[in-house]
Design a protein around this motif. Structure first.
Motif, PDB file in Angstrom:
ATOM      1  N   TYR A   1      -6.109   0.054   8.631  1.00  0.00           N
ATOM      2  CA  TYR A   1      -7.226   0.543   8.402  1.00  0.00           C
ATOM      3  C   TYR A   1      -7.924  -0.285   7.176  1.00  0.00           C
ATOM      4  CZ  TYR A   1     -10.903   4.092   9.174  1.00  0.00           C
ATOM      5  OH  TYR A   1     -11.952   4.769   9.531  1.00  0.00           O
ATOM      6  N   LEU A   2      -7.177  -0.003   6.148  1.00  0.00           N
ATOM      7  CA  LEU A   2      -7.869  -0.536   4.906  1.00  0.00           C
ATOM      8  C   LEU A   2      -8.035  -1.905   4.661  1.00  0.00           C
ATOM      9  CD1 LEU A   2      -8.364   0.323   1.923  1.00  0.00           C
ATOM     10  CD2 LEU A   2      -5.576  -0.033   1.455  1.00  0.00           C
ATOM     11  N   ALA A   3      -7.025  -2.814   5.285  1.00  0.00           N
ATOM     12  CA  ALA A   3      -7.245  -4.266   5.401  1.00  0.00           C
ATOM     13  C   ALA A   3      -8.781  -4.547   6.137  1.00  0.00           C
ATOM     14  CB  ALA A   3      -5.997  -4.963   6.080  1.00  0.00           C
ATOM     15  N   ILE A   4      -8.699  -4.185   7.459  1.00  0.00           N
ATOM     16  CA  ILE A   4      -9.903  -4.356   8.376  1.00  0.00           C
ATOM     17  C   ILE A   4     -11.086  -4.043   7.584  1.00  0.00           C
ATOM     18  CG2 ILE A   4     -10.983  -3.769  10.516  1.00  0.00           C
ATOM     19  CD1 ILE A   4      -8.013  -3.700  11.547  1.00  0.00           C
ATOM     20  N   HIS A   5     -11.352  -2.807   7.193  1.00  0.00           N
ATOM     21  CA  HIS A   5     -12.479  -2.041   6.772  1.00  0.00           C
ATOM     22  C   HIS A   5     -12.764  -2.224   5.287  1.00  0.00           C
ATOM     23  CE1 HIS A   5     -13.060  -0.224  10.721  1.00  0.00           C
ATOM     24  NE2 HIS A   5     -11.802   0.071  10.567  1.00  0.00           N
ATOM     25  N   GLU A   6     -11.860  -2.698   4.248  1.00  0.00           N
ATOM     26  CA  GLU A   6     -12.030  -2.790   2.949  1.00  0.00           C
ATOM     27  C   GLU A   6     -11.726  -4.185   2.330  1.00  0.00           C
ATOM     28  OE1 GLU A   6     -13.909  -2.556  -0.627  1.00  0.00           O
ATOM     29  OE2 GLU A   6     -14.337  -1.422   1.092  1.00  0.00           O
ATOM     30  N   LEU A   7     -10.223  -4.085   2.320  1.00  0.00           N
ATOM     31  CA  LEU A   7      -9.705  -5.415   1.719  1.00  0.00           C
ATOM     32  C   LEU A   7     -10.266  -6.893   2.231  1.00  0.00           C
ATOM     33  CD1 LEU A   7      -6.131  -4.184   1.323  1.00  0.00           C
ATOM     34  CD2 LEU A   7      -8.074  -3.898  -0.439  1.00  0.00           C
ATOM     35  N   TYR A   8     -10.157  -6.917   3.456  1.00  0.00           N
ATOM     36  CA  TYR A   8     -10.542  -8.123   4.123  1.00  0.00           C
ATOM     37  C   TYR A   8     -11.649  -7.886   5.167  1.00  0.00           C
ATOM     38  CZ  TYR A   8      -6.359  -9.515   2.207  1.00  0.00           C
ATOM     39  OH  TYR A   8      -5.195  -9.977   1.115  1.00  0.00           O
ATOM     40  N   ARG A   9     -12.582  -7.040   4.815  1.00  0.00           N
ATOM     41  CA  ARG A   9     -13.550  -6.724   5.714  1.00  0.00           C
ATOM     42  C   ARG A   9     -14.686  -7.853   5.948  1.00  0.00           C
ATOM     43  NH1 ARG A   9     -15.472  -4.542   0.614  1.00  0.00           N
ATOM     44  NH2 ARG A   9     -17.144  -5.389  -0.194  1.00  0.00           N
ATOM     45  N   ASP A  10     -14.619  -9.111   5.431  1.00  0.00           N
ATOM     46  CA  ASP A  10     -15.494 -10.040   5.575  1.00  0.00           C
ATOM     47  C   ASP A  10     -14.498 -11.235   6.424  1.00  0.00           C
ATOM     48  OD1 ASP A  10     -17.802  -9.147   4.297  1.00  0.00           O
ATOM     49  OD2 ASP A  10     -16.949  -9.800   2.509  1.00  0.00           O
ATOM     50  N   THR A  11     -13.554 -10.730   6.735  1.00  0.00           N
ATOM     51  CA  THR A  11     -12.584 -11.754   7.446  1.00  0.00           C
ATOM     52  C   THR A  11     -12.349 -11.405   9.192  1.00  0.00           C
ATOM     53  OG1 THR A  11     -11.080 -12.289   5.321  1.00  0.00           O
ATOM     54  CG2 THR A  11     -10.064 -12.757   7.784  1.00  0.00           C
ATOM     55  N   ASP A  12     -12.610 -12.352  10.008  1.00  0.00           N
ATOM     56  CA  ASP A  12     -12.439 -12.190  11.391  1.00  0.00           C
ATOM     57  C   ASP A  12     -11.232 -12.564  11.612  1.00  0.00           C
ATOM     58  OD1 ASP A  12     -15.248 -11.277  11.725  1.00  0.00           O
ATOM     59  OD2 ASP A  12     -15.889 -13.298  12.009  1.00  0.00           O
ATOM     60  N   PHE A  13     -10.264 -11.468  11.813  1.00  0.00           N
ATOM     61  CA  PHE A  13      -8.867 -12.055  12.439  1.00  0.00           C
ATOM     62  C   PHE A  13      -8.815 -12.063  14.027  1.00  0.00           C
ATOM     63  CE2 PHE A  13      -8.282  -9.295   8.635  1.00  0.00           C
ATOM     64  CZ  PHE A  13      -7.367 -10.023   7.899  1.00  0.00           C
ATOM     65  N   ASP A  14      -8.225 -12.855  14.521  1.00  0.00           N
ATOM     66  CA  ASP A  14      -7.871 -13.379  15.692  1.00  0.00           C
ATOM     67  C   ASP A  14      -7.157 -12.319  16.533  1.00  0.00           C
ATOM     68  OD1 ASP A  14      -9.477 -15.928  16.187  1.00  0.00           O
ATOM     69  OD2 ASP A  14      -8.344 -16.648  14.588  1.00  0.00           O
ATOM     70  N   CYS A  15      -6.079 -11.790  15.677  1.00  0.00           N
ATOM     71  CA  CYS A  15      -5.097 -10.943  16.201  1.00  0.00           C
ATOM     72  C   CYS A  15      -4.258 -10.293  15.038  1.00  0.00           C
ATOM     73  CB  CYS A  15      -4.114 -11.738  16.878  1.00  0.00           C
ATOM     74  SG  CYS A  15      -2.685 -10.709  17.894  1.00  0.00           S
ATOM     75  N   VAL A  16      -4.076  -8.994  15.295  1.00  0.00           N
ATOM     76  CA  VAL A  16      -3.217  -8.068  14.078  1.00  0.00           C
ATOM     77  C   VAL A  16      -1.753  -8.116  14.976  1.00  0.00           C
ATOM     78  CG1 VAL A  16      -2.783  -5.871  13.183  1.00  0.00           C
ATOM     79  CG2 VAL A  16      -4.854  -6.705  13.177  1.00  0.00           C
TER      80      VAL A  16
ATOM     81  N   VAL B   1       0.890  -1.242  -0.107  1.00  0.00           N
ATOM     82  CA  VAL B   1      -0.132  -0.052   0.010  1.00  0.00           C
ATOM     83  C   VAL B   1       0.889   1.374  -0.143  1.00  0.00           C
ATOM     84  CG1 VAL B   1      -1.840   1.301   1.041  1.00  0.00           C
ATOM     85  CG2 VAL B   1      -1.776  -1.001   1.475  1.00  0.00           C
ATOM     86  N   ASN B   2       0.708   2.189  -0.692  1.00  0.00           N
ATOM     87  CA  ASN B   2       1.211   3.506  -0.615  1.00  0.00           C
ATOM     88  C   ASN B   2       0.817   4.498   0.346  1.00  0.00           C
ATOM     89  OD1 ASN B   2      -1.281   3.929  -1.973  1.00  0.00           O
ATOM     90  ND2 ASN B   2      -0.623   5.935  -3.083  1.00  0.00           N
ATOM     91  N   GLY B   3       0.813   4.058   1.569  1.00  0.00           N
ATOM     92  CA  GLY B   3       0.468   4.556   2.854  1.00  0.00           C
ATOM     93  C   GLY B   3       1.305   4.242   4.038  1.00  0.00           C
ATOM     94  N   SER B   4       0.633   4.719   5.001  1.00  0.00           N
ATOM     95  CA  SER B   4       1.349   4.515   6.602  1.00  0.00           C
ATOM     96  C   SER B   4       1.072   3.053   7.001  1.00  0.00           C
ATOM     97  CB  SER B   4       0.836   5.621   7.336  1.00  0.00           C
ATOM     98  OG  SER B   4      -0.432   5.251   7.679  1.00  0.00           O
ATOM     99  N   PRO B   5       1.680   2.696   8.062  1.00  0.00           N
ATOM    100  CA  PRO B   5       1.389   1.255   8.690  1.00  0.00           C
ATOM    101  C   PRO B   5      -0.135   1.301   9.205  1.00  0.00           C
ATOM    102  CG  PRO B   5       3.600   2.174   9.351  1.00  0.00           C
ATOM    103  CD  PRO B   5       2.941   3.274   8.522  1.00  0.00           C
ATOM    104  N   ALA B   6      -0.461   2.395   9.713  1.00  0.00           N
ATOM    105  CA  ALA B   6      -2.079   2.523  10.294  1.00  0.00           C
ATOM    106  C   ALA B   6      -2.873   2.531   9.083  1.00  0.00           C
ATOM    107  CB  ALA B   6      -2.168   3.869  10.850  1.00  0.00           C
ATOM    108  N   ASP B   7      -2.496   3.169   7.883  1.00  0.00           N
ATOM    109  CA  ASP B   7      -3.279   2.986   6.747  1.00  0.00           C
ATOM    110  C   ASP B   7      -3.431   1.525   6.049  1.00  0.00           C
ATOM    111  OD1 ASP B   7      -3.638   5.700   6.224  1.00  0.00           O
ATOM    112  OD2 ASP B   7      -1.931   5.851   5.042  1.00  0.00           O
TER     113      ASP B   7
END
Length: 272
Positions: A72-87, A63-69
């Motif tokens: 944020y992008l992964a959780i809310h868009e790219l993998y929004r249907d995935t329930d992660f146990d941990c980041v 991603v052409n962004g910051s670590p937080a980007d």
């Protein structure tokens, strides 16, 4: 288990690769990380420009962004249907001790996950040879990566983090050649050291003033008080600096998004 991992050293960093390989043994791993190094970006989000992604042959998403980007992008868009146990973020090339967590992109990315309700762990490899030692490879991080796996499989740390909202576990691992050289794990408080030379002034080749900001620390250290009514740490609780210096993996619970009750009471006495 499903893990989302990111970092601030960039998608090609060997610490990220080592962490991904180690976690793949115990669960599913998704990697979303910055195109290039983003150290010092804390939890900054890009809200004035669009983000773009591309997938590497490894399957990692850059991603052409910051670590937080990235988180944020992964959780809310790219993998929004995935329930992660941990980041899990890192493994950072170099320590993230004491007040440095406030500036660390490794920590900021983990904080972004925790604010979304996902248990988060920020991981760093402590040692003078890291970054300053020239070319690195994933093998330089294998001991640290295996220590993270052992933490997840040998303890109930994930269940504990689920019961601690707005907490990030900040993990610093000594840079050793063999796992046997690590003495164990210690729950620690954040230490505090003043920067030895916060700003270095120089003249650039065009004759202009130039400034390098530095977090390199001096020798004196004291516990970091995180609120006005902070209770002094128990005598048997090491700081993170002390733990890694003694050869232990440092586990520091760091609480954010918190307004201390005692501070509210004291400030309420002011004549505003």
């Amino acid at each position: 288990m499903r893990f989302l991992i990111s970092n601030d050293d960039g998608v090609y960093a060997p610490g990220l690769l080592a962490l991904s390989q180690a976690l793949s043994i115990i669960g599913e791993v998704v990697v979303v990380a910055p195109n290039d190094e983003q150290s010092g970006y804390a939890s900054a989000l890009s809200v004035s420009r669009p983000l773009h992604t591309h997938q590497l042959p490894s399957g990692f998403v850059a991603v052409n962004g910051s670590p937080a980007d990235c988180v944020y992008l992964a959780i809310h868009e790219l993998y929004r249907d995935t329930d992660f146990d941990c980041v899990i973020t890192g493994i950072n090339s170099g320590a993230n001790l004491g007040q440095d967590v406030m500036f660390s992109g490794t920590f900021g990315a983990a904080l972004t996950a925790q604010l979304s309700g996902i248990p988060a762990i920020a991981t760093s490899l402590v040692g003078g040879g890291v970054k300053s030692g020239g070319q690195e490879s994933a093998s330089d991080y294998q001991v640290a990566a295996h220590e993270i796996v052992k933490l997840l499989t040998e303890t109930s740390i994930l269940e504990m983090l689920k019961s601690l909202p707005y907490h990030v576990l900040n993990v610093n691992i000594p840079d050793v050649q063999h796992a046997d050289d690590i003495k164990g794990r210690k729950i620690t408080s954040l230490g505090h050291k003043q920067a030895a030379q916060p700003v270095r002034h120089m003249i650039d080749p065009r004759g202009r003033d130039a400034y390098w900001l530095s977090l390199r620390k001096g020798k004196n250290e004291r516990p970091l008080e995180t609120s006005i009514d902070a209770v002094q740490a128990k005598q048997d609780v090491m700081t993170d600096y002390q733990a890694v210096a003694a050869g232990y993996v440092s586990l520091s619970p760091v609480r954010l998004h918190h307004t201390p009750t005692a501070a509210l009471e004291r400030l309420s006495t002011l004549a505003l």
